[in-house]
Design a protein around this motif. Structure first.
Motif, mmCIF file in Angstrom:
data_model
loop_
_atom_site.group_PDB
_atom_site.id
_atom_site.type_symbol
_atom_site.label_atom_id
_atom_site.label_comp_id
_atom_site.label_asym_id
_atom_site.label_seq_id
_atom_site.Cartn_x
_atom_site.Cartn_y
_atom_site.Cartn_z
ATOM 1 N N LEU A 13 42.339 51.396 23.069
ATOM 2 C CA LEU A 13 42.521 51.353 24.519
ATOM 3 C C LEU A 13 41.176 51.207 25.223
ATOM 4 O O LEU A 13 41.028 50.386 26.143
ATOM 5 C CB LEU A 13 43.227 52.629 24.976
ATOM 6 N N LYS A 14 40.194 51.978 24.778
ATOM 7 C CA LYS A 14 38.866 51.893 25.387
ATOM 8 C C LYS A 14 38.251 50.507 25.175
ATOM 9 O O LYS A 14 37.629 49.930 26.077
ATOM 10 C CB LYS A 14 37.950 52.968 24.790
ATOM 11 N N GLU A 15 38.438 50.000 23.965
ATOM 12 C CA GLU A 15 37.902 48.674 23.668
ATOM 13 C C GLU A 15 38.580 47.611 24.535
ATOM 14 O O GLU A 15 37.921 46.707 25.061
ATOM 15 C CB GLU A 15 38.110 48.357 22.190
ATOM 16 N N GLN A 16 39.890 47.737 24.703
ATOM 17 C CA GLN A 16 40.612 46.792 25.557
ATOM 18 C C GLN A 16 40.138 46.894 27.005
ATOM 19 O O GLN A 16 40.048 45.878 27.707
ATOM 20 C CB GLN A 16 42.121 47.045 25.471
ATOM 21 N N MET A 17 39.860 48.099 27.433
ATOM 22 C CA MET A 17 39.331 48.266 28.786
ATOM 23 C C MET A 17 37.957 47.609 28.914
ATOM 24 O O MET A 17 37.657 46.975 29.927
ATOM 25 C CB MET A 17 39.235 49.746 29.146
ATOM 26 N N ASN A 18 37.142 47.735 27.869
ATOM 27 C CA ASN A 18 35.791 47.175 27.922
ATOM 28 C C ASN A 18 35.818 45.650 27.952
ATOM 29 O O ASN A 18 34.989 45.022 28.622
ATOM 30 C CB ASN A 18 34.972 47.659 26.726
ATOM 31 N N VAL A 19 36.743 45.074 27.194
ATOM 32 C CA VAL A 19 36.822 43.603 27.151
ATOM 33 C C VAL A 19 37.772 43.061 28.219
ATOM 34 O O VAL A 19 38.111 41.886 28.218
ATOM 35 C CB VAL A 19 37.251 43.113 25.748
ATOM 36 N N LYS A 20 38.261 43.946 29.123
ATOM 37 C CA LYS A 20 39.093 43.554 30.267
ATOM 38 C C LYS A 20 40.453 42.983 29.861
ATOM 39 O O LYS A 20 41.008 42.128 30.545
ATOM 40 C CB LYS A 20 38.348 42.549 31.152
ATOM 41 N N ARG A 21 40.981 43.510 28.767
ATOM 42 C CA ARG A 21 42.347 43.139 28.375
ATOM 43 C C ARG A 21 43.282 44.227 28.903
ATOM 44 O O ARG A 21 43.812 45.053 28.162
ATOM 45 C CB ARG A 21 42.446 43.005 26.862
ATOM 46 N N TYR A 22 43.479 44.172 30.240
ATOM 47 C CA TYR A 22 44.141 45.286 30.899
ATOM 48 C C TYR A 22 45.637 45.326 30.614
ATOM 49 O O TYR A 22 46.219 46.412 30.516
ATOM 50 C CB TYR A 22 43.883 45.209 32.409
ATOM 51 N N TYR A 23 46.244 44.180 30.499
ATOM 52 C CA TYR A 23 47.678 44.174 30.199
ATOM 53 C C TYR A 23 47.933 44.784 28.822
ATOM 54 O O TYR A 23 48.828 45.604 28.647
ATOM 55 C CB TYR A 23 48.217 42.745 30.253
#
Length: 756
Positions: free
Chosen positions: A139-149
């Protein structure tokens, strides 16, 4: 006394048979009895103790020998017991030494088993926690790479599947508390991305619209080229452009090369997807949908786009000055609705067809109002034509995206009227320049080549003139072919506006005829009228104008054929509008004729003003007055110029001049300022009238029958004869009879002259 003894015995029996802990109540009953009962009980107790001692003594005496024997045996066993003790102690020592190592190892084993159990427990718990931690890390990694969906989907998995397994741990509670914050953060970031997207499409709307309009225009060019090929296959002229105007072959070849170049570069045209990244709006829509707040997002998006629509629809104040202003305005609008159409088709529910239709209807009303206002400022027909072409491309582009554009084509008809007005103003200047440059004299041609050049510009046919040798003169002046060419140019210019209006050839034909009628009946007619009324225009020029209008009138049928040819309408088609050249040029001729009559009369008046009669002379000079001879010579030379005029015009002008001359001479005799006239003056005046009669009888203009022209002077002649002969008796006798010799002499006139 006897009663208390059994009671004490009972108490003693209870004490002996009862446990020590329960003796208390029994002893209490001793004190509760009669006075001195305690002492008596003690005595009884002492007696009981003595009895028991005696029994014990008897028992000990009985068992004493056995006891001694037992002691003796024990003493013997004592030594063995000591040995056994030593052996047991030694065995115990050796056993303790051996057991100490076992205990240490056992304790170590126990410790290891405990550690093993703890490790197993930890592993089990870690196996539960690690997926949670991995998902949270993901989740944190997705937030960092802006994969919010994807991050929102991960949050759903954590909440529904992973967190319930480890909810008892503190780190899980911290994670659970962080999820709402992360969701809000995602909402804020996605909304920020949406705002950036909205700003981006606002900046790129003109580029998107320009690209879409260019693609629509290229598609239209391709279709037009395909239609030309089909026309060529089916026998239609390949040298008719899409305006229906014949073109030279080399021009067509250059156009074909240009179209080929455009097709080569067609693949290089960027699309709206290349210019704008639509992923933020998709992402934001998905995010808000996952968060269950899609309605808020939809309302915000629509509200912001409505604001942008109002900004896009607001034109610059100087937009009407250049075509670039209109192009930028249309590009922004097209770009806006191309984006909306794309959003409509790639998203579900963000916007609806009803929403886009409502937005388009609002925009269309605003666009039409803006174009009405700004186009009214346009005075250049070329700019109006470019505006029309832009509107057509604009309408075709949006029609390709499914937006209704019929109202725009209706607006084009309004702009067409304005375009025609600007054309009429422009051609009015051209006509004025042509008339001012015209020398109002027949066109001289010295050889065959010059003659062909003239007839290539103007459809002139005269078999009699063709038989004459060179050099020769054509009857019309230089302005006639120039006017004819300019009328054709006007038709070309008007036709340019009619193309691409999605109208039939018949409708275009009628529109061309109506606009040409306006040119003839309003503009050209007004220029002719102004030309005729100009003070410096003399009789010769007026005669040439009448000749010119006659030839222009005859050329109208060629203009009709020209319109029919360029619109590809069959000759049998019933036209709703015909060219009004006949009435236009007839009116101009009538005006010129009237001006000829007026100028002739004015010239006659100028000569009359030169008259210097001596009304008191006794004898005449014997010859006509000089001013009158000059006037007659002027009239002769003038009427010679009238040879090219239609017969009735020349005859009417001649008759009008003679009548005006007769009237002027009559007024001269009857002038109130003239108080006295001698017979000598009458005789001199008679000589002048005779010259007028001689002029009339000389037939200055062919076509008069008998003495028709001389009748213009009949009133003067009868009046002068009456005074010259002094035949008053005949006048009075025959007065009122049709056969009277002096029928045209008015009594009032005769009396006034008689008094003088």
């Amino acid at each position: 006394m006897a009663e208390s003894l059994p009671e004490h015995e009972r108490i003693l029996q209870e004490i002996e048979s009862t446990e020590t802990a329960c003796v208390g109540p029994t002893l209490r009953s001793v004190y509760d009895d009669q006075p001195n009962a305690h002492q008596k009980f003690m005595e009884k107790l002492d007696g009981c103790i003595r009895n028991h001692d005696k029994e014990i003594e008897k028992m000990c005496n009985f068992h004493h020998q056995g006891f001694v024997d037992a002691i003796t045996e024990l003493l013997k066993v004592r030594a063995d017991a000591e040995k056994l003790k030593v052996q047991v102690t030694d065995t115990n020592r050796r056993l303790q030494d051996a057991g100490r190592e076992v205990i240490a190892e056992t304790e170590e084993i126990i410790h290891c088993r405990l550690q093993q159990r703890n490790i197993t427990t930890v592993v089990e718990k870690l196996q539960l926690c690690l997926p949670v931690l991995e998902m949270y890390s993901k989740l944190k990694e997705q937030m960092n790479v802006k994969r919010y969906y994807s991050a929102l989907k991960t949050m759903e998995q954590l909440e529904n599947f992973y967190f319930p397994r480890v909810s008892q741990y503190r780190f899980c509670q911290i994670m659970i508390e962080n999820l709402p914050k992360l969701r809000e953060e995602i909402k804020e970031i996605s909304m920020s991305d949406l705002k950036d997207f909205l700003e981006s499409i606002r900046k790129h709307s003109d580029k998107i619209g320009e690209t879409a309009m260019k693609q629509a225009q290229q598609q239209k060019t391709f279709n037009t080229g395909l239609q030309k090929q089909n026309n060529f296959r089916y026998g239609k002229s390949p040298y008719i452009n899409n305006d229906g105007i014949p073109e030279p072959r080399n021009k067509i070849v250059s156009k074909q090369n240009l179209e080929e170049e455009e097709e080569e570069h067609e693949d290089e045209v960027l699309t709206a997807h290349d210019l704008v990244d639509f992923s933020p709006v998709y992402r934001c829509l998905h995010i808000y949908s996952v968060l269950g707040d899609a309605e808020t997002f939809e309302n915000y998006y629509r509200k912001q786009r409505r604001k942008q629509a109002r900004l896009v629809l607001q034109p610059q104040s100087n937009m009407h000055e250049t075509v670039e202003g209109y192009r930028r305005y249309f590009s922004q609008i097209v770009g806006f609705f191309v984006v909306e159409d794309h959003i409509l088709h790639v998203t579900q529910g963000l916007i609806t067809r009803a929403y886009t239709d409502e937005l388009w209807n609002m925009a269309l009303s605003k666009i039409i109002a803006v174009l009405r206002t700004h186009s009214s400022y346009c005075t250049d027909p070329d700019l109006v034509l470019e505006l029309k072409n832009l509107i057509v491309v604009f309408a075709d582009t949006l029609q390709g995206y499914g937006f209704p554009v019929n109202r725009l084509f209706d607006l084009l008809f309004e702009i067409r009227d304005q375009y025609n007005e600007t054309l009429l103003k422009k051609w009015a200047v051209l006509f004025r320049d042509i008339f001012e440059a015209d020398n109002c004299s027949p066109i001289p041609v010295s050889n065959e080549e010059e003659y062909k050049i003239v007839i290539s510009k103007f459809p002139f046919q005269d078999p009699e003139l063709d038989k004459q040798g060179f050099p020769k003169k054509l009857p019309m002046s230089q302005s006639v072919p120039q006017i004819y060419i300019q009328v054709k140019e006007f038709i070309y210019a008007s036709l340019k506006f009619s193309e691409s209006l999605h109208r039939s050839s018949t409708e275009i034909d009628d529109m061309l005829r109506k606009s040409t009628n306006l040119l003839l009946t309003r503009t050209l007619s007004s220029c002719l009228q102004n030309l005729i009324k100009k003070p410096h225009i003399g009789l010769t020029e007026l005669v040439q104008i009448i000749i010119n209008t006659t030839h222009l009138e005859q050329a109208c049928k060629y203009l009709e054929d020209f319109i029919t040819n360029i619109t590809n309408i069959s000759q049998e088609t019933l036209h709703t509008a015909r060219l009004y050249g006949l009435s236009t040029f007839k009116d101009a001729r009538h005006a010129a004729e009237g001006e000829i009559y007026t100028k002739l009369n004015q010239k006659i008046d100028e000569f009359i003003q030169l008259a210097d009669y001596d009304w008191t002379m006794s004898e005449p000079d014997g010859r006509a007055s000089g001013y009158l001879m000059d006037l007659i010579n002027f009239l002769r030379s003038t009427f010679q110029v009238f040879t090219h005029l239609p017969g009735k015009v020349a005859q009417t002008a001649c008759m009008s001049a003679c009548q005006h001359l007769s009237t002027s001479l009559m007024q001269m005799l009857l002038d109130n300022d003239l108080k006295q006239i001698s017979m000598g003056a009458i005789q001199q005046f008679n000589l002048d009238v005779i010259q007028c009669e001689l002029f009339a009888s000389s037939e200055p203009v062919p076509g008069f029958h008998g003495e028709t022209l001389q009748l213009a002077f009949i009133d003067l002649r009868q009046l002068l004869d009456l005074f010259m002969v002094w035949d008053w008796s005949t006048y009075l006798a025959d007065y009122g009879q049709p056969s009277s010799k002096y029928l045209r002499v008015n009594p009032t006139t005769a009396l006034a002259l008689l008094e003088k």
